[in-house]
Design an enzyme around this catalytic site. Structure first.
Site, PDB file in Angstrom:
ATOM      1  NE  ARG A 142      -4.125  -1.825   0.517  1.00 21.51           N
ATOM      2  CZ  ARG A 142      -4.398  -3.107   0.213  1.00 21.51           C
ATOM      3  NH1 ARG A 142      -3.234  -3.801  -0.572  1.00 21.51           N
ATOM      4  NH2 ARG A 142      -5.138  -3.930   0.326  1.00 21.51           N
ATOM      5  CD  GLU A 144      -5.583   0.474   2.893  1.00 24.72           C
ATOM      6  OE1 GLU A 144      -5.558   0.627   1.329  1.00 24.72           O
ATOM      7  OE2 GLU A 144      -6.138  -0.105   3.062  1.00 24.72           O
ATOM      8  CB  SER A 167      -8.533  -1.978   4.571  1.00 24.24           C
ATOM      9  OG  SER A 167      -8.719  -3.428   3.931  1.00 24.24           O
TER      10      SER A 167
HETATM   11  N1  EPU Z   1     -10.493 -11.446   9.933  1.00 27.14           N
HETATM   12  C1  EPU Z   1     -11.191 -11.612  11.251  1.00 27.14           C
HETATM   13  N2  EPU Z   1     -12.068 -10.656  11.562  1.00 27.14           N
HETATM   14  C2  EPU Z   1     -12.483  -9.626  10.620  1.00 27.14           C
HETATM   15  C3  EPU Z   1     -11.424  -9.627   9.261  1.00 27.14           C
HETATM   16  C4  EPU Z   1     -10.766 -10.399   9.156  1.00 27.14           C
HETATM   17  O1  EPU Z   1     -10.790 -12.512  11.903  1.00 27.14           O
HETATM   18  O2  EPU Z   1     -13.123  -8.907  10.906  1.00 27.14           O
HETATM   19  C5  EPU Z   1      -9.468 -12.484   9.500  1.00 27.14           C
HETATM   20  C6  EPU Z   1     -10.068 -13.234   8.350  1.00 27.14           C
HETATM   21  O3  EPU Z   1     -10.698 -14.506   8.985  1.00 27.14           O
HETATM   22  C7  EPU Z   1      -8.925 -13.921   7.840  1.00 27.14           C
HETATM   23  C8  EPU Z   1      -7.716 -12.686   7.894  1.00 27.14           C
HETATM   24  O4  EPU Z   1      -8.350 -12.048   9.033  1.00 27.14           O
HETATM   25  O5  EPU Z   1      -8.115 -15.111   8.266  1.00 27.14           O
HETATM   26  C9  EPU Z   1      -7.731 -11.868   6.512  1.00 27.14           C
HETATM   27  O6  EPU Z   1      -8.830 -11.409   6.483  1.00 27.14           O
HETATM   28  P1  EPU Z   1      -9.287 -10.860   4.688  1.00 27.14           P
HETATM   29  O7  EPU Z   1      -8.952 -12.226   3.594  1.00 27.14           O
HETATM   30  O8  EPU Z   1     -10.811 -10.513   4.812  1.00 27.14           O
HETATM   31  O9  EPU Z   1      -8.188  -9.936   4.387  1.00 27.14           O
HETATM   32  P2  EPU Z   1      -7.613  -8.538   5.269  1.00 27.14           P
HETATM   33  O10 EPU Z   1      -6.266  -8.872   5.576  1.00 27.14           O
HETATM   34  O11 EPU Z   1      -8.530  -8.371   6.489  1.00 27.14           O
HETATM   35  C10 EPU Z   1      -6.677  -7.374   2.947  1.00 27.14           C
HETATM   36  C11 EPU Z   1      -6.647  -6.048   2.424  1.00 27.14           C
HETATM   37  C12 EPU Z   1      -8.290  -6.150   1.627  1.00 27.14           C
HETATM   38  C13 EPU Z   1      -8.168  -7.160   0.632  1.00 27.14           C
HETATM   39  C14 EPU Z   1      -8.094  -8.673   1.417  1.00 27.14           C
HETATM   40  C15 EPU Z   1      -8.120  -9.662   0.380  1.00 27.14           C
HETATM   41  C16 EPU Z   1      -5.151  -4.538   3.668  1.00 27.14           C
HETATM   42  C17 EPU Z   1      -5.342  -3.457   4.628  1.00 27.14           C
HETATM   43  N3  EPU Z   1      -6.631  -5.066   3.345  1.00 27.14           N
HETATM   44  O12 EPU Z   1      -7.696  -7.537   4.021  1.00 27.14           O
HETATM   45  O13 EPU Z   1      -7.979  -4.737   0.893  1.00 27.14           O
HETATM   46  O14 EPU Z   1      -9.458  -7.016  -0.182  1.00 27.14           O
HETATM   47  O15 EPU Z   1      -6.869  -8.489   2.098  1.00 27.14           O
HETATM   48  O16 EPU Z   1      -6.811  -9.701  -0.170  1.00 27.14           O
HETATM   49  O17 EPU Z   1      -4.286  -5.442   3.380  1.00 27.14           O
HETATM   50  C18 EPU Z   1      -8.459  -2.247   0.929  1.00 27.14           C
HETATM   51  O18 EPU Z   1      -7.330  -2.305   1.144  1.00 27.14           O
HETATM   52  O19 EPU Z   1      -9.552  -1.512   0.969  1.00 27.14           O
HETATM   53  C19 EPU Z   1      -8.969  -3.746   0.941  1.00 27.14           C
HETATM   54  C20 EPU Z   1     -10.238  -4.278   1.213  1.00 27.14           C
END
Ligand code: EPU
Length: 334
Positions: free
Chosen positions: A162, A330, A234
């Site tokens: 990012r 972010e 995010s």
């Molecule tokens: N998780 C939780 N609780 C929550 C949210 C997530 O326990 O409320 C756990 C999920 O179960 C999973 C892990 O955290 O095991 C990762 O969750 P997720 O796959 O939803 O991805 P993220 O790391 O929360 C990142 C990006 C997103 C992107 C997703 C998918 C960042 C800041 N965010 O989120 O990007 O869509 O991966 O690749 O890196 C954005 O930048 O606006 C965005 C949505």
């Protein structure tokens, strides 16, 4: 070119914050932007926006807000294996992904449905489901505040999670006008993130339209539609912690999700940390932590930027109290 005074920004930020810009400049071409910058110039305070999908306004903007209407996808060169394209910064990111999928160009499909415009994608290095836009960018075309054009090769853009050189304070005067991408013309899927493979198994074939459909479905199930509930995706970046701290945490929370980075560092999903602190679905005033993805803060309707910031600060403080991990926004807070 459109130059307007006291312009409402409500439809130019996906958080749906009701603020105004003292001046609003929308341009159709590099030439128009250059002519404006050379003939009129900008005062000290200016801000170039895309779709406003990664911004949180806390007050009216007293300077000039710029917005590009340079749109369209142009093929520069292609052979049997690759295609090189040049895309206007004001093109909606997902329109570009949709174009790639319909023309059989591989590489952008995992980034389906990310809000925002192509110019901002190259500034923010958007990423999802195991792909970052830097993997596809060959060069970034710009015009600076003095009207001078410069093309930055992808390798010189300082891309990281990012992040890019275009986010540095001294690069605020550089505006992205077009982005050059290189895409594959033969299948090269990235399916190893989260539940993509499991979801794809429900479909008879794996092809570009199916992958796009699966990604869109996964996103729609978790992420709120900004047209219904204002948000900027995010709100926080996923923090990176030293391996020693990670190992102590993992003993305490064996179910904790994580991403290995290298020998010394591990990334932990901020959404998980926030959920553990009990914030999922909780509101402070008209701002709330989203019910299905704790990494996203939402405007329940009529929230001010300050209300969202107050919620964000409370979330940061409780994650720190519980885990001694600092999480950082972010989203750009203006
Ligand atoms: N998780 C939780 N609780 C929550 C949210 C997530 O326990 O409320 C756990 C999920 O179960 C999973 C892990 O955290 O095991 C990762 O969750 P997720 O796959 O939803 O991805 P993220 O790391 O929360 C990142 C990006 C997103 C992107 C997703 C998918 C960042 C800041 N965010 O989120 O990007 O869509 O991966 O690749 O890196 C954005 O930048 O606006 C965005 C949505």
């Amino acid at each position: 070119m459109k130059l307007l005074k006291d312009y409402p920004l409500l439809s130019y930020n996906t958080f749906g914050i009701d603020v105004r810009a003292a001046r609003f400049l929308e341009y159709q071409s590099e030439e128009e932007l250059q002519a404006f910058l050379l003939e009129e110039g900008l005062e000290a305070s200016y801000l170039h926006i895309g779709q406003g999908s990664n911004l949180l306004f806390t007050k009216d903007f007293e300077g000039t807000v710029l917005h590009s209407c340079i749109r369209g996808v142009e093929v520069l060169e292609e052979d049997d294996r690759r295609v090189h394209v040049r895309v206007g910064a004001g093109t909606l990111w997902d329109d570009f992904v949709s174009c790639c999928v319909s023309r059989g160009w591989y590489g952008a499909e995992n980034l389906s449905l990310i809000p925002g415009e192509v110019g901002a994608s190259a500034v923010q290095n958007i990423g999802a489901y195991g792909v970052e836009v830097k993997d596809l960018i060959e060069a970034v075309e710009t015009v600076d505040v003095h009207g001078i054009r410069r093309v930055y090769a992808g390798e010189t853009c300082g891309y990281a999670y990012r992040d890019s050189i275009f986010k540095r304070p001294d690069m605020k005067q550089v505006f992205v006008t077009r982005v050059r991408f290189s895409l594959d013309k033969t299948p090269c899927y990235r399916l190893d993130y989260g539940s993509i493979r499991a979801e794809l198994a429900k479909h008879p074939v794996i092809d570009l339209p199916t992958i796009r459909r699966v990604i869109v479905d996964i996103r729609q199930a978790k992420l709120p539609d900004p047209k219904v509930l204002g948000n900027a995706g995010s709100f926080f970046k996923n923090p990176v912690v030293p391996r020693r701290q990670f190992e102590t945490l993992l003993q305490q929370y064996p179910g904790m999700p994580y991403y290995e980075l290298d020998a010394d560092r591990v990334k932990i999903p901020a959404g998980w940390l926030i959920e553990q602190c009990g914030w999922k679905g909780k509101a402070l005033g008209r701002a709330s932590v989203h019910l299905r993805q704790a990494l996203v803060l939402v405007n329940l309707g009529g929230a001010t930027g300050h209300e969202i910031v107050a919620l964000a600060e409370a979330v940061v403080a409780s994650v720190y109290d519980r885990f001694q991990i600092e999480i950082h926004p972010e989203v750009n807070i203006i």
